[in-house]
Design a protein around this motif. Structure first.
Motif, PDB file in Angstrom:
ATOM      1  N   CYS A  78       0.831  -1.197   0.000  1.00  0.00           N
ATOM      2  CA  CYS A  78       0.000   0.000   0.000  1.00  0.00           C
ATOM      3  C   CYS A  78       0.873   1.256   0.000  1.00  0.00           C
ATOM      4  N   ILE A 135      -8.159   5.081   5.392  1.00  0.00           N
ATOM      5  CA  ILE A 135      -7.766   4.345   4.194  1.00  0.00           C
ATOM      6  C   ILE A 135      -8.927   3.469   3.720  1.00  0.00           C
ATOM      7  N   GLN A 136      -9.007   3.279   2.413  1.00  0.00           N
ATOM      8  CA  GLN A 136     -10.122   2.506   1.870  1.00  0.00           C
ATOM      9  C   GLN A 136      -9.986   1.020   2.185  1.00  0.00           C
ATOM     10  N   ALA A 137     -11.084   0.433   2.645  1.00  0.00           N
ATOM     11  CA  ALA A 137     -11.192  -1.009   2.812  1.00  0.00           C
ATOM     12  C   ALA A 137     -11.947  -1.601   1.624  1.00  0.00           C
ATOM     13  N   GLY A 166      -3.098   3.723   7.628  1.00  0.00           N
ATOM     14  CA  GLY A 166      -2.108   3.282   6.666  1.00  0.00           C
ATOM     15  C   GLY A 166      -0.682   3.453   7.148  1.00  0.00           C
ATOM     16  N   GLN A 193      -6.918  -3.459   2.897  1.00  0.00           N
ATOM     17  CA  GLN A 193      -6.916  -2.189   2.186  1.00  0.00           C
ATOM     18  C   GLN A 193      -6.861  -2.465   0.685  1.00  0.00           C
ATOM     19  N   GLU A 201      -6.122  -0.413  -3.161  1.00  0.00           N
ATOM     20  CA  GLU A 201      -5.714   0.751  -3.936  1.00  0.00           C
ATOM     21  C   GLU A 201      -5.847   0.410  -5.411  1.00  0.00           C
TER      22      GLU A 201
END
Length: 554
Positions: A101, A500-502, A421, A541, A543
């Motif tokens: 990440c 942070i995006q899950a 993160g 996470q 991305e």
């Protein structure tokens, strides 16, 4: 996006009637000190529960977002040719590799608030997340739609509610259709590109049938009663024989995607009274590519042949992790005796260990585990509660940290996620009165009031509104005083959506990322979770649409 000052006024108004005297919904403090609300010996606590909240709505009735979407899944124009490809409406990650990440939240980004809550009947079942509705009305349910939160509520008879992940509004319910103590599973079992709901129906302390519901809630099939159950238990989905048609697993039973019962394992021995339930798991124990059924005390090939049966191991909750330097998985079994660790071939490494000193006994250690790297050393630990403590253990069973909790009534589990993160994951655990978020070495970062007698429900983390930032979902029901002091569902986000995006899915109690793609499809060949992320009951996470792993601290 909701104006924070406006939200605070709304929360203050509704919390006045909930017992709070200062209007704080909950406090965020890394050092465990009070920030204005009532406190107890464990650190900060919420001032009150929430029965209503607001979201930003524009004049057309659509949720507004002043800062723009964090995840842009629409058509891209004028893209930088050196920029990585953006996520699309379809799955781009088959989990055949895990990148590192790169995103990190700004300093001071742990500023939680309630995004929405839902006041329905009580729930003692882990909430689930997947896309079940066509929110953009384009005729296709895909990742451009808003994820949905699936909640089971009720007492003797349970109902399934499908809630919009962005607002909490109910899309539809399946009323009085399931056992209210069993956690369902979500997944595309018939290859139609849409997610089905698999649960169990029948009386508490009785014999249950598996039942499958289509995406719209209509019944697809129901098996004969085969599941001997006292209370609790969970359904799972996996393609055990790699044929592209998933199987359904529950308490030692394997059922085909069309409802045909394929195998029922003999009952495990050594149960205590009113404790005949578990969350069966699957994994490739022998490296042949297909999946084996693991009950804890015993393991079976998917065709029914026994692999090992260990009567000296009490029945309990199994989970998979890599706890040594080889490529094979270990099985962590938590039961009334403590923690047992098995090699993939059934060899007992540790039997009935209780590293914190908490005693054995009925329900004392009979709880599911969470596997994650909690301290940023690039080695996965595992966390599990006893009735009095929530603890993180190193692979060699040395106590990393331990904090007091109150859960003598049930068998609750936890989860973890690296919200910032920074390589240090926050641990989450919900006992009878409180959702805790723990930071490094168990420091209390957040407490949210909830109530429950607890069964095996636990908080989950997912991007429930498709905004590119993770949220926490927690359920509540009456405590032992018969009072419910919090909404049935609470969704908690960072106030500025900086977490942070899950992934946008959490499909079953034994979720471990590689068991399901983000669109709810089940891989024919499940990637080995213990060799990729080495996590269990935690989310990953993402991305640019792909799973990634935060780099270790430093």
């Amino acid at each position: 996006m909701t104006d924070k000052a406006t939200l605070g006024v709304v929360l203050l108004a509704v919390c006045t009637a909930c017992g709070g005297d200062d209007g704080n919904v909950f406090d965020s403090a890394a050092d465990g000190t009070s920030t204005g609300a009532k406190s107890d010996s464990r650190g900060t606590t919420a001032g009150a529960s929430v029965s209503e909240t607001t979201v930003g709505i524009d004049d057309t009735g659509t949720e507004s977002n002043d800062s723009g979407l964090k995840l842009d899944v629409a058509m891209q124009v004028d893209l930088d040719p050196f920029e990585p490809p953006r996520p699309t409406c379809t799955v781009v990650d088959d989990m055949d590799g895990v990148g590192e990440c790169g995103n990190q939240a700004p300093a001071g980004s742990f500023d939680p608030e309630v995004q929405w809550s839902w006041d329905g009947p009580p729930s003692i079942v882990t909430p689930l997340v997947a896309n079940l509705t066509d929110d953009d009305d384009n005729g296709v349910i895909d990742l451009c739609d808003i994820p949905d939160v699936v909640v089971v509520t009720g007492g003797l008879l349970g109902s399934i509610h499908v809630l919009d992940g962005a607002t909490g509004l109910e899309h539809f319910s399946i009323d009085d259709a399931v056992n209210a103590t069993v956690t369902p599973a979500l997944g595309d079992i018939d290859g139609d590109g849409e997610v089905e709901i698999i649960s169990a129906v029948g009386p508490v302390f009785g014999t249950l049938s598996f039942v499958a519901f289509d995406t719209d809630g209509s019944v697809l099939w129901t098996t004969d009663p085969i599941w001997e159950q006292d209370q609790g238990g969970a359904v799972a989905i996996a393609d055990m024989d790699n044929d592209g048609s998933p199987e359904i697993i529950g308490d030692g039973h394997i059922v085909a995607a069309d409802g045909t019962v394929l195998f029922s394992a003999p009952a495990q021995t050594g149960w205590f009274l009113a404790q005949r339930n578990t969350a069966s798991i699957v994994a490739d124990l022998d490296g042949d590519g297909d999946l084996e059924l693991i009950l804890g005390q015993a393991a079976y090939h998917h065709t029914g042949e026994v692999i090992w049966n260990l009567p000296e191991v009490l029945p309990g909750y199994p989970q998979i992790a890599n706890l040594d330097n080889d490529d094979d998985p270990e099985i962590i079994v938590n039961n009334d005796g403590g923690i047992t660790i098995l090699e993939h071939d059934g060899t007992i490494k540790n039997l009935n260990m209780r590293p914190t000193g908490d005693p054995a006994g009925l329900g004392a250690w009979f709880r599911p585990s969470t596997v994650h790297d909690f301290d940023g050393d690039n080695i996965s630990e595992f966390a599990v509660s006893s009735a009095a403590s929530y603890s993180v253990f190193e692979p060699n069973l040395i106590v990393n940290w331990s904090v007091p909790v109150n859960d003598g009534s049930g068998w609750a589990a936890g989860t973890a996620f690296d919200f910032l993160g920074d390589g240090i994951a926050e641990a989450m655990y919900a006992d009878e009165t409180t959702l805790f978020v723990f930071g490094d070495q168990g420091a209390i970062e957040l407490q949210v009031p909830r109530s429950s007698r607890t069964l095996i429900e636990y908080p989950v983390v997912a991007d429930v509104d498709n905004d590119g930032s993770a949220e926490i979902i927690i359920v509540s029901g009456p405590g032992y005083d018969e009072k419910q002091t919090a909404p049935t569902v609470q969704v908690i986000r960072d106030a500025e959506d900086r977490w942070i995006q899950a992934r946008r899915i959490w499909n079953q109690h034994t979720y471990h990322v590689t068991n399901v793609r983000e669109d709810g499809t089940i891989p024919a060949f499940e990637p080995k979770s213990w060799q990729l992320l080495n996590t269990y009951r935690t989310n990953a996470q993402i991305e640019n649409g792909s799973v990634c792993k935060p780099p270790p601290e430093g």
